[in-house]
Scaffold this motif. Structure first.
Motif: not given
Length: 348
Positions: A159-165
């Protein structure tokens, strides 16, 4: 360490299979295996598996208290609403008596809305209000049936998790793995055990798993996946399903707090939910669902590391803790739609 545990688990499974072969005819009559002798992992009487599922969830009115470790400052605010939605797709690739392989895709997004404007000097509350948490990933499922009443099941997820900032793809990457050794007792009961590595508790953890699926009455069944979930199913007919369920939902997210840290931090999120769910068939393969219940948060801290050895063996040690958060309990509501295989597909 994880590799040693997995090798031990597989060794025990292989040794079990080297024993004398069981009476295939007797097991087939009990619904344990196919006429060719391969174990049937599923049990009769449960609802059809979900292929495509979309739902939205809302949690209203609860408090968030945050204490920053370095500055020793504390902020309190009321969250007016948390809104999340998820889409999940499962595609069977191989469906043989002895081997099954499924590919899954999932997207999840959660947004926070505060009751009052966020105060200056509180980058954490500002961050989660301005930038939703997102997760997108690929899952691989496989089941290998042995001759008799044993089988192995595996699930791996990237998975790719985060706010992607900010940050790289690697910094948002999360993995999980579960291996299960199953035993089919009869057509209405299967159980087993295994090991799992995941972020279900908000941080990287390795823990033992026990599962049970048992239809003990024509309209009643129980499904356990301990320590993660337990649910009771009442099925008055083929068009309606009622569940009472307790489950743990958690993950780990890469977040960027402008003005607080020059490097990404990690939000450890884990909730325990007790819920009642009603599912209704609208047309053969098309279903709707509605859930309601109560959520207790057990982890919402922010740390400077998501590494397994940094966090898993430092319980009670706050060396990695950047922000300590306390969240109040709250009710929640969930509505969704999902697709299942048409009945004629299962009859073929």
């Amino acid at each position: 360490m994880r590799h040693c545990i997995l090798l031990l688990f597989l060794s025990l499974s292989i040794c079990s299979e080297l024993r004398a072969q069981p009476d295939i005819d007797s097991l087939a009559q009990l619904g344990v295996c196919t006429p060719h002798g391969f174990t049937i992992p599923s049990i009769l009487g449960l609802p059809r598996s979900k292929g495509l599922e979309v739902f939205q969830e809302r949690i209203p009115n609860y408090d968030l208290n945050s204490q920053f470790t370095e500055t020793d400052s504390t902020f309190n605010n009321a969250i007016r609403r948390t809104k999340s939605w998820s889409a999940r797709l499962r595609i069977p690739v191989v469906n043989k008596d002895y081997f099954k392989f499924i590919v899954g895709f999932k997207y999840y997004q959660q947004e926070f809305a505060f009751e009052q404007p966020v105060l200056e000097g509180n980058p954490f509350h500002s961050s989660i209000e301005d930038k939703p948490l997102r997760s997108m990933g690929l899952s691989l499922y496989s089941v290998h049936s042995f001759i008799g009443n044993k089988y192995l099941a595996f699930r791996g997820t990237l998975r790719l998790n985060g706010d992607f900032e900010t940050g790289t793809i690697r910094s948002h990457q999360k993995t999980s793995f579960t291996g299960l050794y199953g035993i089919k007792q009869h057509r209405y009961k299967t159980w087993g055990f295994g090991v799992s590595y995941s972020n279900s508790f908000g941080r990287s953890s390795v823990y033992p798993v026990f599962f049970l699926k048992h239809r003990y009455r024509p309209k009643w069944a129980v499904e356990l996946l301990l320590p993660l979930s337990a649910r009771l199913l009442y099925r008055p007919n083929e068009k309606n399903n009622l569940y009472v369920e307790t489950k743990l939902e958690g993950d780990n997210y890469n977040i960027n707090l402008d003005g607080f840290s020059e490097v990404p931090l990690y939000l450890e999120k884990a909730d325990v939910k007790a819920m009642f769910t009603y599912e209704h068939e609208v047309y053969d393969f098309f279903w709707v669902s509605a859930s309601g219940g109560y959520r207790w948060n057990i982890n919402f801290d922010v740390s400077d590391s998501d590494a397994f050895f940094d966090r898993a063996f430092n319980l009670g040690n706050s060396d990695n803790l950047a922000i300590s958060n306390t969240i109040g309990g709250a009710p929640f509501f969930r509505f969704g739609i999902f697709l299942v295989p048409p009945k004629k597909w299962l009859e073929e």
